[in-house]
Design a protein around this motif. Sequence first.
Motif, PDB file in Angstrom:
ATOM      1  N   ASN A  12       0.814  -1.227   0.000  1.00  0.00           N
ATOM      2  CA  ASN A  12       0.000   0.000   0.000  1.00  0.00           C
ATOM      3  C   ASN A  12       0.844   1.272   0.000  1.00  0.00           C
ATOM      4  O   ASN A  12       0.558   2.206  -0.730  1.00  0.00           O
ATOM      5  N   ASP A  18      -3.840  -1.840  -2.340  1.00  0.00           N
ATOM      6  CA  ASP A  18      -3.906  -3.021  -3.199  1.00  0.00           C
ATOM      7  C   ASP A  18      -3.178  -2.844  -4.531  1.00  0.00           C
ATOM      8  O   ASP A  18      -3.380  -3.653  -5.452  1.00  0.00           O
ATOM      9  N   HIS A 127      -4.006 -11.114  -3.152  1.00  0.00           N
ATOM     10  CA  HIS A 127      -3.628  -9.705  -3.165  1.00  0.00           C
ATOM     11  C   HIS A 127      -2.222  -9.594  -3.761  1.00  0.00           C
ATOM     12  O   HIS A 127      -1.232  -9.831  -3.079  1.00  0.00           O
ATOM     13  N   ASP A 129      -0.250  -7.229  -4.407  1.00  0.00           N
ATOM     14  CA  ASP A 129       0.673  -6.183  -3.980  1.00  0.00           C
ATOM     15  C   ASP A 129       1.753  -6.694  -3.034  1.00  0.00           C
ATOM     16  O   ASP A 129       2.767  -6.021  -2.836  1.00  0.00           O
ATOM     17  N   ASN A 130       1.583  -7.846  -2.445  1.00  0.00           N
ATOM     18  CA  ASN A 130       2.642  -8.474  -1.650  1.00  0.00           C
ATOM     19  C   ASN A 130       3.442  -9.493  -2.451  1.00  0.00           C
ATOM     20  O   ASN A 130       4.675  -9.518  -2.390  1.00  0.00           O
ATOM     21  N   THR A 173      -5.385 -10.375   7.963  1.00  0.00           N
ATOM     22  CA  THR A 173      -5.837  -9.554   6.843  1.00  0.00           C
ATOM     23  C   THR A 173      -7.356  -9.553   6.760  1.00  0.00           C
ATOM     24  O   THR A 173      -7.985  -8.525   6.453  1.00  0.00           O
ATOM     25  N   ARG A 177      -9.332  -6.109   6.779  1.00  0.00           N
ATOM     26  CA  ARG A 177     -10.133  -5.702   5.618  1.00  0.00           C
ATOM     27  C   ARG A 177     -11.617  -5.615   5.970  1.00  0.00           C
ATOM     28  O   ARG A 177     -12.380  -4.889   5.311  1.00  0.00           O
ATOM     29  N   SER A 251      -1.839  -4.472   5.958  1.00  0.00           N
ATOM     30  CA  SER A 251      -3.040  -4.333   6.784  1.00  0.00           C
ATOM     31  C   SER A 251      -2.716  -4.169   8.257  1.00  0.00           C
ATOM     32  O   SER A 251      -3.613  -4.164   9.096  1.00  0.00           O
TER      33      SER A 251
END
Length: 296
Positions: A12, A18, A127, A129-130, A173, A177, A251
């Motif tokens: 993030n 995301d 996800h 983005d990781n 997470t 979320r 998160s």
Amino acid sequence: MPRVRVPATTANLGPGFDALGLALELYDYVSIEEAPELEITVQGEGENSIPRGPDNIAYRAAAAVYARVGRKVPGFKIAFENHIPVARGLGSSAAAVVAGLVGANALLGYPLPQEELVSLAARLEGHPDNVAPALLGGLVVVVLNGQQVYYQRLDPPPGLSLQVAIPHFTLSTRVSRGVLPAMVPVEDAVFNLSRTALLIAAAQAGDLELMGKAMEDRLHQPYRLRLIPGMPYVFEAALKAGALAVTLSGSGPAVIAFCRGSLPKVGKAMKEAFEEHGVKCEVKELKPASQGAILC
């Protein structure tokens, strides 16, 4: 027997919910080989909580590679040496997924290209983005469009250092979320879009000061305040101590301060602010990792 080194990640980076992720110089090491039956051992972080059965995500990732190339899924012997804290917002589950994919791909003679590994990882983790920076290293911009993953890797800007405050409690997470609203005001969406664009431009230009100014958020961090005691005070303490910017790492509950060069006083200030609100934590000074998952 492949032994995979996988970096931690922070997702993030404030406004890039995301969509942005950065690899960090903190690593898990995972060895994998075929075996008559499944055998999983864990040393270090998560040794009392990581599943040892077929629900283990590194096993599931390895099995997905075998299935993808039409090979019967064997048993595996998987050994974890973990240094990434589990369920703290530093990409521990992404690291396990990536290790399983990279290790299994190596066992099979590298039939899958990097692009397909990224796509498989995104489907398994949910996800990207990781998983994308864990695989590729550096700063990654990533978009999940149905089953298709689009991404662009950037070199981390020189001189960037990170102070990471890691509370002694976990936060899933799913829970983190779960507090997010289904809809947000248009002005908040524009707020984040403009800052995400500026953040990427500043990173490409190597302008750390401008990066810091762009790392504000209205889409996720305000809603997660009640999950992390003392969070706004930790942010304030980091900025007063000289951080360029401070954000939740993924998160949470880890909080990450972005600094020009080594600034241990920022980490000390965050630790003290957490402890004033009854939260014990440890602090790590990390650098961005230019290299993603590798065999070692």
